[in-house]
Design an enzyme around this catalytic site. Structure first.
Site, PDB file in Angstrom:
ATOM      1  N   ASP A  13     -16.726 -28.061-104.438  1.00  0.00           N
ATOM      2  CA  ASP A  13     -17.246 -28.730-103.020  1.00  0.00           C
ATOM      3  C   ASP A  13     -16.388 -29.557-102.921  1.00  0.00           C
ATOM      4  OD1 ASP A  13     -19.472 -26.048-101.963  1.00  0.00           O
ATOM      5  OD2 ASP A  13     -20.373 -26.579-103.290  1.00  0.00           O
ATOM      6  N   ASP A  51     -23.536 -18.782-100.398  1.00  0.00           N
ATOM      7  CA  ASP A  51     -23.321 -20.356-100.929  1.00  0.00           C
ATOM      8  C   ASP A  51     -24.900 -20.986-100.187  1.00  0.00           C
ATOM      9  OD1 ASP A  51     -22.656 -22.783-101.883  1.00  0.00           O
ATOM     10  OD2 ASP A  51     -20.815 -22.735-101.011  1.00  0.00           O
TER      11      ASP A  51
END
Ligand code: DX5
Ligand code: ZN
Length: 236
Positions: A53, A193
């Protein structure tokens, strides 16, 4: 000359494993002082994909890391590196992240004006192209992009931080996306996600998701990340 990460991507495609659901642990929730160890634990537990991320403090309120972290880990692992760019104007960094070793490079529809060009650029640089949508972004953005994406990432929380709760209405969005992706002429992965845990993982696959990102449920597991990974794996 093929790089280790390309070998990994090709073998996954060749085996057709993509159609089976897999867990992509997000290192966002790992201890950043020992990232290599964290990825090794996931690998030993059976992970084939690791989720990165990347946050810039502008598109999302948090700041994480850049391509250097990915290129530092790359030589040590033959895993699929799934890089989620939560940055404004991601077109500025496509080459850097693909050179660093991203196998999948995912950009946000809300952060990029020239989506088709940027997705095409990702593929031309040798990675799979991913498109991410925030929870409130409608699916009609997909209409003219199906040919250009290899993966659709649905944010099931508002991006920026790990450990948030899955937004219930995203269930509808997952099944609607799955039905749209089925109409494409090639296989497009559906990744979810945010807020994924052993409690909802099976349901995600039933709705059509085949890549489940999980950060806190893996790394904050009281018995460690390997147990966290296995708990989700057993659930699916
Ligand atoms: C959210 C990130 C996620 C995050 C998920 O901004 O894109 O990948 O790490 O974390 P959990 O699984 O804790 O919701
Ligand atoms: Zn992510």
């Amino acid at each position: 000359m093929p790089q280790p990460h390309q070998t990994s991507r090709q073998s996954i495609s060749a085996a057709g494993i993509e159609r089976n659901a897999r867990i992509a642990p997000s290192i966002l929730s790992a201890d950043f002082s020992e990232l290599r160890e964290a990825v090794t634990v996931c690998q030993n537990a059976g992970a084939r994909t690791i989720h990165f991320d990347v946050m810039d403090g502008q598109f999302v309120p948090n700041i994480t890391f850049g391509p250097r972290v990915i290129s530092s880990l790359r030589p040590h692992f033959d895993l699929q590196f799934d890089v989620h760019l939560m940055i404004v104007q991601p077109e500025r960094y496509i080459e850097e992240f693909t050179k660093a070793g991203a196998d999948i490079l995912t950009i946000h529809s809300e952060a990029c004006v020239h989506l088709q060009r940027t997705l095409d650029h990702i593929r031309k640089n040798g990675a799979k192209s991913g498109l991410a949508l925030n929870p409130s972004t409608p699916l009609n953005v997909l209409e003219y992009l199906l040919d250009d994406i290899d993966l659709l990432l649905l944010l099931t929380v508002n991006p920026g931080f790990g450990g948030q709760k899955f937004i219930p209405v995203m269930r509808n969005k997952i099944s609607e996306s799955y039905n749209i992706l089925k109409t494409a002429s090639h296989f497009i992965e559906l990744e979810v996600d945010g807020g994924i845990s052993p409690v909802n993982a099976k349901e995600m696959t039933t709705l059509g998701a085949n890549v489940l990102v999980s950060g806190s449920a893996v790394f904050d597991h009281p018995k460690g990340a390997a147990e966290g990974f296995r708990a989700i794996n057993n659930a699916i």
